[in-house]
Motif scaffolding. Structure first.
Motif, PDB file in Angstrom:
ATOM      1  N   VAL A  34     -24.263 -29.976   0.337  1.00 24.49           N
ATOM      2  CA  VAL A  34     -24.738 -27.859   0.702  1.00 24.49           C
ATOM      3  C   VAL A  34     -23.837 -27.918   1.854  1.00 24.49           C
ATOM      4  O   VAL A  34     -23.512 -26.465   1.305  1.00 24.49           O
ATOM      5  CB  VAL A  34     -25.726 -28.659   2.022  1.00 24.49           C
ATOM      6  N   PRO A  35     -23.207 -27.902   2.431  1.00 26.48           N
ATOM      7  CA  PRO A  35     -21.431 -27.454   2.590  1.00 26.48           C
ATOM      8  C   PRO A  35     -20.476 -26.217   1.551  1.00 26.48           C
ATOM      9  O   PRO A  35     -20.588 -26.112   1.917  1.00 26.48           O
ATOM     10  CB  PRO A  35     -20.597 -28.675   3.473  1.00 26.48           C
ATOM     11  N   SER A  36     -20.540 -27.338   0.555  1.00 23.18           N
ATOM     12  CA  SER A  36     -19.402 -26.740  -0.198  1.00 23.18           C
ATOM     13  C   SER A  36     -20.860 -25.547  -0.926  1.00 23.18           C
ATOM     14  O   SER A  36     -20.198 -24.828  -1.081  1.00 23.18           O
ATOM     15  CB  SER A  36     -19.463 -27.901  -1.254  1.00 23.18           C
ATOM     16  N   ILE A  37     -21.935 -25.882  -1.491  1.00 21.25           N
ATOM     17  CA  ILE A  37     -22.644 -24.865  -1.907  1.00 21.25           C
ATOM     18  C   ILE A  37     -22.574 -23.910  -0.885  1.00 21.25           C
ATOM     19  O   ILE A  37     -22.872 -22.456  -0.890  1.00 21.25           O
ATOM     20  CB  ILE A  37     -24.201 -25.516  -2.094  1.00 21.25           C
ATOM     21  N   VAL A  38     -22.555 -23.873   0.541  1.00 23.45           N
ATOM     22  CA  VAL A  38     -22.373 -22.313   1.384  1.00 23.45           C
ATOM     23  C   VAL A  38     -21.209 -22.070   1.496  1.00 23.45           C
ATOM     24  O   VAL A  38     -21.477 -20.543   1.443  1.00 23.45           O
ATOM     25  CB  VAL A  38     -22.883 -23.502   2.899  1.00 23.45           C
ATOM     26  N   GLU A  39     -20.356 -22.814   1.526  1.00 15.98           N
ATOM     27  CA  GLU A  39     -18.726 -21.769   1.807  1.00 15.98           C
ATOM     28  C   GLU A  39     -18.794 -21.145   0.336  1.00 15.98           C
ATOM     29  O   GLU A  39     -18.471 -20.067   0.375  1.00 15.98           O
ATOM     30  CB  GLU A  39     -18.009 -22.860   1.881  1.00 15.98           C
ATOM     31  N   GLY A  42     -22.536 -18.215  -0.518  1.00 10.39           N
ATOM     32  CA  GLY A  42     -22.641 -17.848   0.909  1.00 10.39           C
ATOM     33  C   GLY A  42     -23.868 -17.606   1.833  1.00 10.39           C
ATOM     34  O   GLY A  42     -24.222 -16.965   1.688  1.00 10.39           O
ATOM     35  N   ILE A  43     -24.610 -18.734   0.957  1.00 13.02           N
ATOM     36  CA  ILE A  43     -26.324 -18.971   1.986  1.00 13.02           C
ATOM     37  C   ILE A  43     -26.179 -18.943   2.964  1.00 13.02           C
ATOM     38  O   ILE A  43     -25.669 -19.388   3.869  1.00 13.02           O
ATOM     39  CB  ILE A  43     -26.743 -20.497   0.746  1.00 13.02           C
ATOM     40  N   SER A  44     -28.130 -19.102   3.345  1.00 18.25           N
ATOM     41  CA  SER A  44     -27.543 -18.677   4.715  1.00 18.25           C
ATOM     42  C   SER A  44     -28.204 -19.846   5.017  1.00 18.25           C
ATOM     43  O   SER A  44     -28.626 -21.164   4.679  1.00 18.25           O
ATOM     44  CB  SER A  44     -29.005 -17.789   5.355  1.00 18.25           C
ATOM     45  N   SER A  45     -28.811 -20.476   6.704  1.00 18.43           N
ATOM     46  CA  SER A  45     -29.530 -21.844   6.829  1.00 18.43           C
ATOM     47  C   SER A  45     -30.752 -21.783   6.362  1.00 18.43           C
ATOM     48  O   SER A  45     -31.326 -23.255   5.946  1.00 18.43           O
ATOM     49  CB  SER A  45     -29.170 -21.891   8.444  1.00 18.43           C
ATOM     50  N   THR A  46     -30.960 -20.643   6.291  1.00 14.71           N
ATOM     51  CA  THR A  46     -32.953 -20.860   5.634  1.00 14.71           C
ATOM     52  C   THR A  46     -32.816 -21.063   4.142  1.00 14.71           C
ATOM     53  O   THR A  46     -33.573 -21.736   4.357  1.00 14.71           O
ATOM     54  CB  THR A  46     -33.826 -18.834   5.747  1.00 14.71           C
ATOM     55  N   GLU A  47     -32.008 -20.497   3.377  1.00 14.95           N
ATOM     56  CA  GLU A  47     -31.773 -20.552   2.187  1.00 14.95           C
ATOM     57  C   GLU A  47     -31.709 -21.662   2.102  1.00 14.95           C
ATOM     58  O   GLU A  47     -32.062 -23.016   1.188  1.00 14.95           O
ATOM     59  CB  GLU A  47     -30.454 -19.358   1.600  1.00 14.95           C
ATOM     60  N   VAL A  48     -30.588 -22.828   2.955  1.00 16.16           N
ATOM     61  CA  VAL A  48     -30.058 -24.342   3.257  1.00 16.16           C
ATOM     62  C   VAL A  48     -31.501 -24.918   2.856  1.00 16.16           C
ATOM     63  O   VAL A  48     -31.648 -26.022   2.118  1.00 16.16           O
ATOM     64  CB  VAL A  48     -29.313 -24.756   4.426  1.00 16.16           C
ATOM     65  N   GLN A  49     -32.308 -24.793   3.781  1.00 18.45           N
ATOM     66  CA  GLN A  49     -33.508 -25.813   4.107  1.00 18.45           C
ATOM     67  C   GLN A  49     -34.251 -25.863   2.832  1.00 18.45           C
ATOM     68  O   GLN A  49     -34.737 -25.974   2.054  1.00 18.45           O
ATOM     69  CB  GLN A  49     -34.241 -24.723   5.069  1.00 18.45           C
ATOM     70  N   TRP A  50     -34.267 -23.756   2.123  1.00 21.17           N
ATOM     71  CA  TRP A  50     -34.479 -24.020   0.790  1.00 21.17           C
ATOM     72  C   TRP A  50     -34.759 -24.391  -0.609  1.00 21.17           C
ATOM     73  O   TRP A  50     -35.367 -25.180  -1.471  1.00 21.17           O
ATOM     74  CB  TRP A  50     -35.551 -22.732   0.444  1.00 21.17           C
ATOM     75  N   VAL A  51     -33.075 -24.528   0.256  1.00 23.88           N
ATOM     76  CA  VAL A  51     -32.554 -25.505  -1.461  1.00 23.88           C
ATOM     77  C   VAL A  51     -32.592 -26.782  -1.307  1.00 23.88           C
ATOM     78  O   VAL A  51     -32.942 -27.223  -2.497  1.00 23.88           O
ATOM     79  CB  VAL A  51     -30.927 -25.865  -0.993  1.00 23.88           C
ATOM     80  N   GLN A  52     -33.134 -27.430  -0.241  1.00 22.21           N
ATOM     81  CA  GLN A  52     -34.247 -29.044  -0.511  1.00 22.21           C
ATOM     82  C   GLN A  52     -35.457 -28.848  -0.334  1.00 22.21           C
ATOM     83  O   GLN A  52     -36.070 -29.553  -1.407  1.00 22.21           O
ATOM     84  CB  GLN A  52     -33.824 -29.542   0.840  1.00 22.21           C
ATOM     85  N   THR A  98     -25.930 -18.036  -8.039  1.00 25.00           N
ATOM     86  CA  THR A  98     -26.284 -17.150  -6.752  1.00 25.00           C
ATOM     87  C   THR A  98     -26.846 -18.665  -5.780  1.00 25.00           C
ATOM     88  O   THR A  98     -27.790 -19.197  -6.389  1.00 25.00           O
ATOM     89  CB  THR A  98     -26.921 -16.397  -6.557  1.00 25.00           C
ATOM     90  N   GLY A  99     -27.303 -18.345  -4.774  1.00 23.58           N
ATOM     91  CA  GLY A  99     -27.892 -19.026  -3.833  1.00 23.58           C
ATOM     92  C   GLY A  99     -29.726 -19.167  -4.355  1.00 23.58           C
ATOM     93  O   GLY A  99     -30.611 -20.410  -4.669  1.00 23.58           O
ATOM     94  N   ASP A 467     -26.970 -19.132  11.107  1.00 26.09           N
ATOM     95  CA  ASP A 467     -27.432 -18.712   9.457  1.00 26.09           C
ATOM     96  C   ASP A 467     -26.592 -19.552   8.436  1.00 26.09           C
ATOM     97  O   ASP A 467     -27.180 -19.217   7.360  1.00 26.09           O
ATOM     98  CB  ASP A 467     -27.175 -17.381   9.804  1.00 26.09           C
ATOM     99  N   SER A 468     -25.145 -19.987   8.891  1.00 26.50           N
ATOM    100  CA  SER A 468     -24.231 -20.400   8.231  1.00 26.50           C
ATOM    101  C   SER A 468     -24.175 -22.057   8.271  1.00 26.50           C
ATOM    102  O   SER A 468     -24.308 -23.021   7.878  1.00 26.50           O
ATOM    103  CB  SER A 468     -22.966 -20.266   8.757  1.00 26.50           C
ATOM    104  N   ALA A 469     -25.572 -22.639   8.666  1.00 28.46           N
ATOM    105  CA  ALA A 469     -26.070 -24.048   9.068  1.00 28.46           C
ATOM    106  C   ALA A 469     -24.766 -24.710   9.543  1.00 28.46           C
ATOM    107  O   ALA A 469     -24.778 -25.819   9.991  1.00 28.46           O
ATOM    108  CB  ALA A 469     -26.709 -24.631   7.509  1.00 28.46           C
ATOM    109  N   GLY A 470     -23.934 -23.780  10.494  1.00 25.94           N
ATOM    110  CA  GLY A 470     -23.445 -24.769  10.980  1.00 25.94           C
ATOM    111  C   GLY A 470     -21.394 -24.528  10.128  1.00 25.94           C
ATOM    112  O   GLY A 470     -20.462 -24.370  10.931  1.00 25.94           O
ATOM    113  N   ALA A 471     -21.745 -23.775   9.316  1.00 25.58           N
ATOM    114  CA  ALA A 471     -20.101 -23.907   8.188  1.00 25.58           C
ATOM    115  C   ALA A 471     -19.622 -22.913   8.613  1.00 25.58           C
ATOM    116  O   ALA A 471     -17.566 -22.543   9.042  1.00 25.58           O
ATOM    117  CB  ALA A 471     -20.786 -22.923   7.003  1.00 25.58           C
ATOM    118  N   ALA A 472     -19.260 -21.463   9.768  1.00 25.23           N
ATOM    119  CA  ALA A 472     -18.564 -21.123  10.260  1.00 25.23           C
ATOM    120  C   ALA A 472     -17.948 -20.971  11.973  1.00 25.23           C
ATOM    121  O   ALA A 472     -17.183 -20.303  12.269  1.00 25.23           O
ATOM    122  CB  ALA A 472     -20.029 -19.811  11.133  1.00 25.23           C
TER     123      ALA A 472
END
Length: 525
Positions: A34-39, A42-52, A98-99, A467-472
């Motif tokens: 997920v962290p690599s996917i975020v970077e 560029g998905i948001s924290s909500t999208e992070v949850q939705w990926v799961q 894309t996300g 929103d970045s799930a901590g990536a920022a």
């Protein structure tokens, strides 16, 4: 000839277990990626949850449907179709630009996974008897526990050495192996009763699951009662001041009541139902499903939070994160040997309780070690204990739930048991994800207020981090002017992860308490 058939049956169990590994590894391998996917996307924290959750939501919603269809049309056939669907969706996920495209591919993966899991259980239930069935369930359960921990290691290696896209691409050769192995070693089985399919029940079951998980995930985004962020779909805008979240909760509740009323009514008229409600007269089945749902709330939710914290706060890369979580996998594999040694000597329900106690100790210990300056050393023994508990509880709880179920109803029973687990897992990821990000946002906002940041700047930073799930956080730390803010963000994300871990420990404690109903002598016979 008889020995050949016995050998083929156990070889079939190997490929059935690999099929389970396919969907479990995929569920956990994504966490490290997920962290690599975020970077990358560029998905948001909500999208992070939705990926799961896109995967888990569809997975949980269709387990009952496909468990019932497997009984009618053939369990092996439906499992093979599920493997094909899963592999094709994995190709789409690995190529997602894309996300949104990734989330869509995960939705289709969920369909394939929901075909695979209940059919593996029902095939075991229909193929093995007596002591062999207990051993087969132990192998199945230990595979789930072990693969849930091996997934992060595999995902870490693939993400670090190649790309996060290979975390999905690995499913393709595994799918081919499963197809060949199952065709050669697993016999087809189906129920002798060919009743009509309960289409209305299937629809109501989906209408129960989907809005519930949606509401839990989107509550912090759209608002739990009134609208905080106005939902939009293309040019359409949400027209009400009332948030869609309470409406989704209401739809889920109404659909659940309707599902039960519809199913009980059909059963009284002698018609087929999606869920065999009379199975709940079996004490071990009824109480075991309750325990399975509550336990899964704590078991799977914490796996979302830990990799994010390890990589964005502690500074591990994906491979280091996977190596650290390997201690969890080792604990799960050790548990399979322990469970085998205890077989026939200790009642299965006591093995389940011992496993849950180990999980509670492990998760609570992890929570106590979490902090912005944490090191890997203290985490290893607690993760090992947690893995040991997962292996013990998962293997034996499945056997307890299905022990007294007639083979003719094994598909429905397996689907129900799997649905209980997946409902718990879906709710666990949604609830613990909300705890993680809400706590992080609250703590960080308080820290920035103490620094005297203007409200607008404070909200911008909080939104950026959450929103970045901590990536920022890493970007904030690179600028001398925001290094102190980055330190606050690391501390806040650590507090959020700790809160999620303690919440998981609380759910596991409830799960342990719920096993009291499994201790009645007539249910352990």
């Amino acid at each position: 000839m008889n020995e050949r058939m016995v050998g083929r049956r156990w070889a079939g169990l190997v490929f059935i277990s690999i099929a389970v590994s396919l969907i479990i590894v995929d569920s956990t391998i994504v966490n490290v990626a997920v962290p690599s996917i975020v970077e990358d996307l560029g998905i948001s924290s909500t999208e992070v949850q939705w990926v799961q959750e896109a995967y888990t939501l569809v997975f949980a919603s269709f387990l009952l449907v496909f468990g019932s269809l497997a009984d009618r049309f053939g369990r092996r056939r439906l499992m093979l179709i599920g493997v094909v669907v899963f592999a094709l969706a994995s190709i789409a996920a690995s190529l997602a630009p894309t996300g949104g495209a990734l989330i869509a591919a995960r939705l289709v993966q969920g369909v394939g996974g929901s075909m695979i899991l209940p059919t593996t259980l029902s095939l075991i239930n229909a193929t093995f008897r007596g002591k062999e069935r207990g051993i087969a369930f132990a192998v199945w359960g230990s595979t789930i526990g072990g693969m849930a921990a091996v997934g992060p290691l595999l995902g870490g290696w693939l993400t670090t050495a190649f790309s996060w896209r290979w975390a999905f691409g690995i499913n393709i050769p595994l799918g081919v192996l499963i197809l060949i192995g199952v065709l050669l070693t697993v016999a087809e089985s189906r129920s002798e009763q060919r009743a009509a399919i309960d289409g209305v029940g299937a629809l109501l079951s989906v209408l129960t699951m989907a809005p519930l998980v949606f509401a839990l995930i989107e509550g912090r985004t759209y608002g739990w009662w009134t609208v905080d962020t106005v939902p939009t779909v293309g040019a359409w805008t949400w027209p009400l001041e009332l948030s869609p979240v309470p409406i989704a909760f209401a739809v889920a509740a109404i659909a659940l009541v309707a599902f039960i009323a519809w199913g009980v009514g059909r059963q009284r008229r002698g018609l087929s139902t999606l869920l065999a409600f009379d199975l709940f007269r079996i004490g071990s089945f009824r109480n075991g499903n309750i325990a399975a749902a509550v336990v899964s709330l704590g078991e799977f939710g914490i796996i979302l939070a830990l990799p994010l914290w390890l990589q964005f706060v502690v500074g591990f890369d994906a491979l280091q994160t996977g190596l650290l979580l390997l201690s969890l996998a080792i604990g799960s594999f050790v548990a399979s040997g322990v469970a085998g040694a205890l077989s026939g000597k200790v009642a299965p329900v006591w093995v389940v309780r011992g496993g849950l106690l180990a999980e509670i100790v492990g998760v609570a210990g992890v929570a106590l070690t979490i902090g912005p300056d944490a090191t890997w050393g203290p985490l290893i023994p607690f993760l090992f204990v947690y893995g040991l508990g997962v292996g013990l509880a998962t293997a034996q709880l499945t056997g307890v739930v299905l022990a007294d179920v007639p083979p003719a109803a094994s598909g429905q029973a397996s689907g129900t048991q799997s649905t209980s687990r997946q409902l718990g897992a879906a709710l666990g990821v949604a609830i613990l994800g909300t705890v993680l990000f809400s706590t992080t946002a609250g703590v960080l906002a308080g820290s920035l207020d103490a620094r005297g940041l203007p409200v607008a700047q404070r909200d911008q930073v909080v939104s950026q981090v959450v929103d970045s799930a901590g990536a920022a956080i890493a970007g904030l730390g690179q600028s001398p002017t925001t290094q102190d803010i980055a330190a606050d963000a690391r501390a806040a994300f650590s507090d959020g992860t700790r809160a999620a871990a303690f919440t998981a420990a609380g759910f596991l404690t409830l799960g342990l308490v719920s096993t009291v109903a499994l201790g009645r002598r007539r249910e352990e016979r």
